[in-house]
Design an enzyme around this catalytic site. Structure first.
Site, PDB file in Angstrom:
ATOM      1  CB  SER A 288    -138.516  50.635  34.737  1.00 31.14           C
ATOM      2  OG  SER A 288    -137.472  50.054  33.995  1.00 31.14           O
ATOM      3  CG  ASP A 406    -140.808  51.080  26.949  1.00 35.04           C
ATOM      4  OD1 ASP A 406    -139.630  51.421  26.735  1.00 35.04           O
ATOM      5  OD2 ASP A 406    -141.191  50.605  28.024  1.00 35.04           O
ATOM      6  CG  HIS A 434    -138.999  53.093  29.824  1.00 30.83           C
ATOM      7  ND1 HIS A 434    -139.385  51.772  29.955  1.00 30.83           N
ATOM      8  CD2 HIS A 434    -138.199  53.347  30.885  1.00 30.83           C
ATOM      9  CE1 HIS A 434    -138.825  51.241  31.024  1.00 30.83           C
ATOM     10  NE2 HIS A 434    -138.104  52.181  31.618  1.00 30.83           N
TER      11      HIS A 434
END
Length: 498
Positions: A288, A406, A434
């Site tokens: 991320s 995600d 995610h």
């Protein structure tokens, strides 16, 4: 008199759990209200209780009063030197042109590299690997590629490239002449041109090699604990692993100044951590927001970064905080909404929302940051340099891992990243979201390990065509005449075929 039925243990535990959740929400609301009335911060910004020194953990003071917790594991393994004759050399030659209307064009001028990149999977591919995208680099296939308008199919099918005789298939000549017209107009006024011309030696990184180090960097709201499965797996394989806690996360110190959580402040922390533990061949693994720090380090230390992994990192766009965002609310209001944030993170971060996923969040200390740190992190994501050109300049092999479910990062963004990068693989896992490293740790570990062990096959240089080919052809036909007696009819048949 009717006898009272005994309370079932399952219903009793559910009742207590519901009361605990209600009490936590009321406590959070009262603390936020107290914060608004007294104008004092609702959160005591200190490291979590797991900050005591333990085996494998170190505390590094990157700046006076700014201490980061780092998990550093150096396994006991027999050291093997890397043979000098192993590894493949990939030519990285490309021209990146940015025009005033914002369009980006890339000309790949180097030798063909995508053919070797297909050998990333050493063995059978995983059943959940559904997408693999590669960007072709070939002298023969060097037409301008309009990346903002290119689709996934155009990139994946462009590995073969057009032939020297002009195109693939029976494309009309009029269609071929019409397509290059828009780029020719924009070529007159380029805003910026970047030319890359280098060679990279890419070799297999085994755990027994003493010059290999793996760096794991988490994102917003996480901690080094989310990499627990990966750290244990690769340390057992003999790798030296490094995983820091970002400032304000995990057991690292959390300053009460918002400027301490800007992108550049956090990137400088990662830069100092990298300098402290780096060796000759370093592999960066980011998740991320941590992907942005990996990209920053790859630009700062291009000769030391050997490979890189981006897990749900998003597209190659410059970072800029949103003006209209819920994270711009006052800290006390965010503290009141913290249970809602935790619930929404569970819904969007995992493909399934059960007791197992809740336990994973709690066990791995994920999304356990103060509202002040969360607000400062989200408002400090300002990185104008990290645009498409910045990413297109990377020459390091990169593995992109994306969870299909995600909800934070759509798959289109990772597909866009695969188009921009020079050497990239895109792996989309169907059963993940995610937090894919927590949901499917075994599959993620397998993908990463195969990527670490991959090395391109050095193709032999192409033989130059000699000018005396007709003479050699005549010589071959003469030899066939000598060694074959019934060859009197063959010259006539050869003339008919020609």
């Amino acid at each position: 008199m009717k006898e009272k039925k005994p309370i079932q243990p399952i219903h009793y535990y559910r009742f207590l759990r519901a009361n605990d959740r209600l009490a936590a929400m009321l406590t959070s609301f009262m603390e936020g209200l107290l914060c608004c009335l007294t104008s004092k911060p609702a959160n005591v910004v200190v490291p979590v209780e797991t900050s005591e020194l333990a085996d494998g953990y170190e505390f590094v003071e990157v700046k006076p009063g700014r201490v980061l917790r780092v998990r550093h594991i150096v396994p006991d393994r027999p050291v093997e030197e890397v043979p000098s004759d192993q590894g493949g050399i990939v030519s990285c030659k490309r021209k990146i042109t940015v025009y005033r209307n914002g369009q980006l064009y890339i000309e790949n001028l180097g030798e063909k590299a995508s053919g070797e990149l297909k050998s990333c999977q050493n063995g059978e591919t995983e059943p959940n690997s559904t997408v693999e995208v590669e960007l072709a680099d070939s002298v023969k296939s060097s037409p301008l590629l309009s990346l903002p308008e290119a689709s996934l199919e155009s990139v994946s099918t462009g590995n073969s490239g057009p032939s020297e005789t002009g195109g693939v298939g029976d494309t009309p000549a009029s269609a071929q002449t019409e397509t290059p017209q828009p780029p020719r107009r924009r070529r007159r006024k380029p805003k910026r041109t970047v030319v890359i011309d280098c060679e990279r030696k890419i070799s297999a990184c085994k755990g027994t090699h003493a010059d290999v180090v793996l760096f794991f960097i988490h994102g917003v709201g996480g901690s080094l604990d989310i990499w627990g499965n990966q750290l244990d797996f690769f340390s057992r394989q003999g790798y030296e692993v490094i995983a820091p806690d970002l400032a304000g996360h995990g057991a690292s110190s959390a300053p009460q100044i918002a400027a301490a959580y800007t992108f550049y402040a956090l990137a400088e922390d990662m830069k100092l951590i990298f300098k402290r533990y780096a060796r000759k061949r370093n592999i960066l693994i980011g998740h991320s927001y941590g992907v942005s720090f990996c990209t920053f380090l790859a630009h700062e230390f291009p000769d030391q970064i050997h490979k890189m992994v981006m897990i749900n990192g998003g597209g190659p766009t410059a970072l800029e905080p949103s003006i209209c965002s819920i994270f711009n609310l006052p800290t006390c209001v965010l503290h009141c909404l913290s249970p809602l944030f935790a619930w929404s993170f569970l819904k969007a971060g995992f493909a399934r929302q059960g007791s197992k996923e809740k336990q994973l969040l709690k066990k791995n200390n994920a999304f356990n940051v103060s509202s002040f740190v969360l607000r400062a992190m989200m408002s400090g994501q300002y990185w104008p340099e990290g645009d498409e050109v910045y990413h297109a300049e990377l020459t390091v092999p990169i593995l992109l891992v994306h969870g299909m479910h995600d909800k934070f990062v759509p798959v289109d963004e990772d597909q866009r990243m695969a188009e921009i990068l020079l050497m990239a693989f895109l792996k989309v896992l169907e059963d993940g979201s995610h937090m894919i490293m927590l949901e499917s740790p075994d599959m993620v570990n397998t993908l990463l390990h195969e990527f670490f062990l991959w090395e391109p096959v050095t193709l032999p240089p192409l033989k130059k065509e000699s000018k005396a080919r007709p003479e050699t052809a005549k010589a071959q036909s003469n030899t066939t005449k000598v060694f074959s007696e019934p060859a009197k009819v063959r010259p006539a048949s050869a003339r008919q075929n020609s």
